[in-house]
Design an enzyme around this catalytic site. Structure first.
Site, short mmCIF file in Angstrom:
data_model
loop_
_atom_site.label_atom_id
_atom_site.label_comp_id
_atom_site.label_asym_id
_atom_site.label_seq_id
_atom_site.Cartn_x
_atom_site.Cartn_y
_atom_site.Cartn_z
CG ASP A 18 -2.08 0.95 1.11
OD1 ASP A 18 -2.35 1.41 -0.02
OD2 ASP A 18 -2.73 1.23 2.12
CG ASN A 66 -7.98 -2.13 -4.97
OD1 ASN A 66 -7.08 -2.94 -4.78
ND2 ASN A 66 -8.22 -1.13 -4.12
#
Ligand code: IPE
Ligand code: IPE
Ligand code: MG
Length: 254
Positions: A18, A66
């Site tokens: 991330d 996502n």
């Protein structure tokens, strides 16, 4: 003397990669610039996993959630994934890495599926090291899918619900032929698991770091693995029980 007793290397490391977007933003660049650099970083971490002797690495590359990102970013991520596979498949074959995908494979774009199939096929005989890409992955979706499969088995008489145990159920997850993760790393300072390996990671050690993924280099990976080596995993037992089970080291490190 807990530390030297537990200097173990994790067999399976899962990474929530991330922070690509913030890394790019800090440089005044578009988010995709961050993703591109994040992909470059994968090789460095895989190399270090080899040096340290970590046989299983699972990378959270694209979550079920996502898809709700801007379409341009999603398209860019899929293009980068294809580029990565085109470039890395040969290296994986050479390095003895077997590629797997965990996630809803059929929900990926056909072109991505095609190249993934090629890479999976090309590396299927490797058994030294294992790279799993979590793509279109979410733990909840995975669990629901496993439950549906189980219900079908039960309805057709191939499974007896009274005998259902974790071993049987875990065989229906995407990770059926992977060991549970020992260590889960999350970069970028977020302290959450974001739907990643929630069941398999029940007893995983968690390592959270503020370092953004494109900067999480070999040194950072080593630090995470070293941190794991200093922890005491108890699996519900007492510390005393665990320590009395450990073999006494031949030579105490100074
Ligand atoms: C991780 O970086 C990559 C994916 C989720 C695909 P992010 O894109 O989430 O980066 P941040 O969190 O916005 O910085
Ligand atoms: C988790 O990162 C998913 C991947 C690394 C692929 P996100 O950036 O999507 O997670 P949240 O939304 O911050 O929890
Ligand atoms: Mg993020």
């Amino acid at each position: 003397m807990g530390i030297e007793m537990t200097q173990e290397v994790p067999q399976h490391v899962g990474i929530i990669m991330d922070g690509n977007g913030r890394w790019a933003k800090r440089r005044g660049k578009p988010r995709l610039h961050g993703h591109r650099n994040g992909v470059i970083n994968v090789r460095r971490v895989l190399e270090e996993a080899k040096v340290l002797g970590v046989p299983y690495v699972t990378l959270f590359a694209f979550s079920v959630e996502n898809w709700s990102r801007p379409p341009l970013e999603v398209r860019g991520l899929m293009a980068l994934l294809r580029e990565f596979l085109r470039r890395e498949t040969r290296n994986m074959v050479k390095d003895g890495i077997r590629l797997r995908v965990i996630g809803d494979f059929g929900g990926l774009p056909p072109k991505v599926q095609a190249i993934l199939r090629e890479s999976i096929e090309a590396t299927k005989h490797n058994d030294e090291r294992h790279l799993s890409l979590a793509l279109n992955y979410g733990s909840r979706a995975e669990t629901i899918e496993a439950v549906k499969k189980y219900v079908k088995l039960a309805q057709s008489g191939e499974a007896n619900p009274d005998e259902l145990d974790w071993e049987t159920f875990s065989d229906l997850l995407y990770t059926a032929d992977l060991p549970d993760p020992d260590l889960i790393i999350r970069t970028s300072g977020e302290n959450r698991l974001s739907n990643f390996l929630l069941l398999q990671g029940a007893y995983a050690e968690i390592y959270m770091t503020p370092v953004l993924w494109p900067e999480f280099d070999e040194r950072e990976f080593r630090k995470a693995v070293e941190s794991y080596g200093q922890r005491e995993r108890r699996f519900g037992k007492t510390g005393e029980q665990v320590r009395s089970e450990q073999p006494i080291p031949e030579e105490a490190p100074c």
